[in-house]
Motif scaffolding. Structure first.
Motif, PDB file in Angstrom:
ATOM      1  N   TYR A  20       3.549  20.414  27.490  1.00  0.00           N
ATOM      2  CA  TYR A  20       3.578  18.734  28.181  1.00  0.00           C
ATOM      3  C   TYR A  20       3.445  18.764  29.440  1.00  0.00           C
ATOM      4  CZ  TYR A  20       3.650  13.759  29.766  1.00  0.00           C
ATOM      5  OH  TYR A  20       3.523  12.609  29.992  1.00  0.00           O
ATOM      6  N   TRP A  24      -0.709  18.750  31.693  1.00  0.00           N
ATOM      7  CA  TRP A  24      -0.715  17.607  31.837  1.00  0.00           C
ATOM      8  C   TRP A  24      -1.078  17.518  33.575  1.00  0.00           C
ATOM      9  CZ3 TRP A  24       0.679  12.522  31.648  1.00  0.00           C
ATOM     10  CH2 TRP A  24       0.763  11.322  32.579  1.00  0.00           C
ATOM     11  N   THR A  87       0.527  11.365  21.113  1.00  0.00           N
ATOM     12  CA  THR A  87       0.106  11.958  22.285  1.00  0.00           C
ATOM     13  C   THR A  87      -0.359  13.746  22.164  1.00  0.00           C
ATOM     14  OG1 THR A  87       1.585  11.625  24.267  1.00  0.00           O
ATOM     15  CG2 THR A  87       0.919  13.822  24.189  1.00  0.00           C
ATOM     16  N   THR A 123      -6.336   6.912  26.360  1.00  0.00           N
ATOM     17  CA  THR A 123      -6.416   8.168  27.191  1.00  0.00           C
ATOM     18  C   THR A 123      -7.629   7.852  29.177  1.00  0.00           C
ATOM     19  OG1 THR A 123      -7.510  10.405  27.398  1.00  0.00           O
ATOM     20  CG2 THR A 123      -9.211   8.716  26.925  1.00  0.00           C
TER      21      THR A 123
END
Length: 167
Positions: A20, A24, A87, A123
């Protein structure tokens, strides 16, 4: 890439947090404040993976988690026929290697198997890489916005049409 998909458990929290944070920061760290891989982030994922109602799917290559996707009921808007792709994240080292596509296929199958008629995802408004991926996998910008316009919605039908295909 040898890839295995499976359901996640609380024990996967550290690996999920690692993917993640890396995804990210590489994907939209230029649009948002970068994330840090720390005990707080691992704790957050430990709770999320354990709590439900989102079902979390992992993509694993060898011993390493290289991606994950979460599916469940839509949180915004609340609609019993609307499922949500919560996600989807892939480790940058595995980008453009089919991991995201495999996770998306599994997530869409899971939403259909759960009885949802349509899917939604949110998003960042200016995240072109994500927009390109979502459109390539059948999602269309819905015109919905939230978070003062910083997030945009995408939707897609989950109902099979002739030949079992989903448009």
């Amino acid at each position: 890439m040898d890839l295995h998909l499976r359901l996640a458990s609380r024990a996967d929290a550290e690996e999920v947090a690692r993917v993640y944070v890396a995804s990210w920061n590489e994907g939209f760290g230029h649009l948002m404040v970068p994330r840090v891989l720390d005990a707080e982030q691992v704790g957050r994922w430990s709770r999320d993976l354990d709590a439900g109602p989102t079902r979390w799917w992992l993509a694993q290559s060898g011993e390493s988690v290289v991606g994950f996707a979460g599916t469940g009921a839509s949180r915004d808007p609340i609609d019993p026929a609307l499922g949500e792709l919560d996600t989807i994240a892939v480790a940058p080292s595995a980008w453009r290697r089919g991991v995201g596509r495999r996770l998306m296929d599994r997530a869409l199958d899971d939403l259909r198997e759960s009885g949802y008629q349509e899917g939604i995802l949110w998003t960042l408004a200016h995240y072109e890489r994500g927009r390109t991926f979502y459109e390539a996998t059948g999602w269309r910008a819905s015109g919905e916005v939230r978070d003062a316009g910083r997030q945009i919605g995408f939707r897609r039908s989950l109902i099979p049409v002739s030949g079992g295909r989903v448009d």
